[in-house]
Write a protein that holds these residues in place. Structure first.
Motif, PDB file in Angstrom:
ATOM      1  N   THR A 265     -29.942 -28.854 -44.302  1.00 37.20           N
ATOM      2  CA  THR A 265     -31.160 -28.445 -44.513  1.00 37.20           C
ATOM      3  C   THR A 265     -32.009 -28.361 -43.092  1.00 37.20           C
TER       4      THR A 265
ATOM      5  N   GLY B 178     -30.871 -28.473 -40.085  1.00 35.31           N
ATOM      6  CA  GLY B 178     -30.411 -27.525 -39.144  1.00 35.31           C
ATOM      7  C   GLY B 178     -30.987 -26.015 -39.450  1.00 35.31           C
ATOM      8  N   LEU B 179     -30.877 -25.725 -40.830  1.00 37.80           N
ATOM      9  CA  LEU B 179     -31.697 -24.380 -41.148  1.00 37.80           C
ATOM     10  C   LEU B 179     -33.238 -24.304 -40.730  1.00 37.80           C
ATOM     11  N   MET B 180     -33.748 -25.663 -40.585  1.00 34.64           N
ATOM     12  CA  MET B 180     -35.185 -25.522 -40.079  1.00 34.64           C
ATOM     13  C   MET B 180     -35.295 -25.468 -38.710  1.00 34.64           C
ATOM     14  N   GLY B 181     -34.122 -25.381 -37.949  1.00 35.21           N
ATOM     15  CA  GLY B 181     -34.175 -25.375 -36.604  1.00 35.21           C
ATOM     16  C   GLY B 181     -34.078 -26.511 -35.903  1.00 35.21           C
TER      17      GLY B 181
END
Ligand SMILES: Nc1ncnc2c1ncn2[C@@H]1O[C@H](COP(=O)(O)OP(=O)(O)OP(=O)(O)O)[C@@H](O)[C@H]1O
Ligand SMILES: [Mg+2]
Lengths: 287, 245
Positions: A180, A182-185
């Motif tokens: 997660t 990672g998916l937030m940058g």
């Protein structure tokens, strides 16, 4: 009464170093999910670099400035090459964790064998700030006070770093849920490598501080790895304040047991470890 | 312009084709509904787009550029954000910290800490979460946690927002609030793809609906077209009668 004061003070004076190595392992195991059996080897390398520089006229405490960044770099590169590949190739976290444990075992043998080749197996020591100081009627070497002060300062600085900085926030997010984050940058491979690097640096710094107080050997690493594993479990996996406090608790327990029967110190760590796993696997500060 | 396109996207789990040769597009500014029975492959398709998974074959393009093979953080920085069917908030961190992580790392050029804090506060205000800004995220109600996920996703400044069952498990009032929220987000110009089982919401909000079944795309059209499609009705009636047996 004197004995109790002596045990508590003695425990606190080794506890700071335990805190430092454990905070390091907490990052490697709690965040990067590598149960780094070679953790103590970084400590040993830190200690021997200090010894070697000391023999060449460099003040041991100055080694902190060299040893910390150097071991950070080694840890960072190791993670980026070996452990990142293991993580990306593993079909799930379980496989990643067990394969990286095996890789860390390999690392343990490699580092230790090389160290034995270079420095042999005889204990080494040098004298540094060896005059004695009296606290509450007990005598302690000045170097142990200095080492503890440095350990606490480094530990506190690192805690503030995690709390206050961008990178610290990324690390705490990655600790909870790497995907997660990672998916937030958050660039996870980079952040986990940072964690592994910081872990290695903390071990290395602990090694510097140990070398100014105690004799060092190329085979001393594993004992400290065991201590770090117990403290990380005691403090709560991934909890940096937990590892910090846990280090002092284990320092006091270890010093107490050593007074009573030195041969049982390591056994007592394992007893604590097993009791914790049965009674409170989350540790004292675990969430 | 097609902001998002998929061509022959396929993903297997063992022998199971969770997503099978699916081609689709999403236009800029659209709200597209993604529906289908349980296990149809909807969440898997989101995972493929957001790089949580990699497709076995096929290509996914965002603004004309191939994005499969990129890392999740790169996808995020290109402007794709998502929420999760089972919420994945950072439970130990305060609510505001969850959002701040989005603003600090998500946009192509991350914000300064001060700007991130200001923006997180604005987003929490927009989401009606200001009162709980400093509570640990795990203490929020499910409805609030879902809104927090939206806030965190918006903090990354997406041009495409993917919502996975935002409405599931909400009560009537919360449902109406959530529908308003989606409309407000689209008014800001954000393109939205939403997976939803709540038909009322889908029919009400979406410009277009894509239907998946057993990993295959079986329909793609306006809400009216999809509602009248024989194939879709059969799939859903089949579900209903399976459940009845
Ligand atoms: N990580 C995984 N490993 C193995 N199988 C998976 C995995 N994720 C999904 N599946 C399987 O792939 C198929 C599609 O799952 P997916 O979650 O995409 O469905 P969905 O359309 O989102 O369903 P729902 O409406 O229930 O959320 C299911 O059969 C599911 O069991
Ligand atoms: Mg789903």
């Amino acid at each position: 009464m004197d004995l109790i004061i002596n045990i508590v003070l003695g425990g606190l004076l080794i506890g700071g170093i335990y805190s430092l190595i454990s905070m390091g392992l907490s990052l490697q195991y709690g965040v990067a999910k590598v149960l780094n059996i070679a953790h103590g080897e970084f400590l040993m390398v830190g200690a021997f670099i200090t010894y070697w520089l000391q023999q060449n006229g460099v003040d041991p405490l100055l080694t902190i400035v060299v040893g910390g960044p150097l071991l950070f770099l080694v840890g960072f590169i190791l993670y980026r090459t070996v452990f990142t590949s293991i993580r990306l190739k593993a079909p799930n976290t379980g496989v990643y964790e067990s394969n990286s444990l095996l890789a860390a075992f390999g690392l343990y043998f490699i580092v230790q064998n090389i160290a034995v080749l270079i420095w042999g197996t005889t204990p080494q020591r040098f004298s540094y700030l060896a005059s004695s100081v009296t606290i509450l009627g007990e005598d302690f070497n000045e170097n142990r006070l200095v080492a503890t002060a440095f350990a606490v300062a480094i530990g506190a600085a690192f805690y503030l770093f995690l709390e206050r900085t961008r990178i610290g926030k990324a690390i705490r997010a990655a600790a909870q849920d790497p995907l997660t984050a990672g998916l937030m940058g958050v660039d996870i491979n980079f952040v986990l490598a940072l964690c592994f690097g910081f872990g290695a640096a903390m071990a290395g710094l602990a090694g510097v501080l140990i070398s100014i107080c105690y004799p060092i050997t190329t085979t001393m690493g594993l004992g400290y790895t065991v201590i770090a594993i117990v403290v990380v479990t005691l403090g709560g996996l991934g909890s940096i304040p937990g590892s910090f406090i846990g280090g002092f608790i284990l320092g006091i327990i270890g010093t107490g047991v050593t007074y009573w029967e030195p041969g049982l110190a390591v056994a007592s760590y394992y007893v604590i470890f097993i009791i914790l796993l049965l009674v409170r696997p989350k540790g004292i500060m675990g969430k | 312009m097609h902001i998002l396109e998929g061509e022959g996207v396929t993903k297997y789990f063992g022998g199971l084709a969770a997503v099978s040769d699916v081609s689709f597009y999403v236009d800029e500014g659209e709200v597209v509904g993604l529906i289908g029975p349980n296990g149809a492959g909807k969440t898997t398709l989101f995972n493929l787009i957001s790089a949580a998974l990699e497709p076995k074959t096929g290509e996914i393009r965002f603004k004309g550029k191939k994005i499969n093979g990129l890392k999740p953080y790169q996808i995020c920085r290109l402007g794709i954000a998502r929420t999760f069917q089972t919420v994945k908030i950072f439970g130990n961190l305060p609510v505001i910290e969850n959002v701040r992580i989005g603003s600090l790392f998500g946009p192509f050029k991350g914000l300064s800490t001060a700007d991130a804090t200001r923006e997180a506060n604005e987003l929490l205000e927009f989401m009606g979460l200001s009162d709980v800004a400093y509570a640990p995220a795990r203490d929020l109600t499910l409805a609030h946690q879902k809104r927090l996920e939206v806030a965190r996703a918006l903090a990354t400044k997406p041009t495409l927002l993917m919502l996975d069952e935002l409405m599931a498990g909400l009560n009537q009032t919360e449902l109406i609030e959530a529908m308003d929220l989606v409309k407000k987000i689209r008014e800001k110009g954000t393109t939205i793809v939403m997976i939803e089982h709540v038909m009322k919401a889908i029919m009400n909000i979406c410009d277009r609906i894509i239907v998946l079944h057993h990993g295959k795309k079986i329909a793609d059209g306006t809400p009216q077209e999809v509602a009248n499609s024989k194939t879709v009705i059969e799939v859903y009636l089949g579900e209903a009668s399976d459940a009845g047996n």
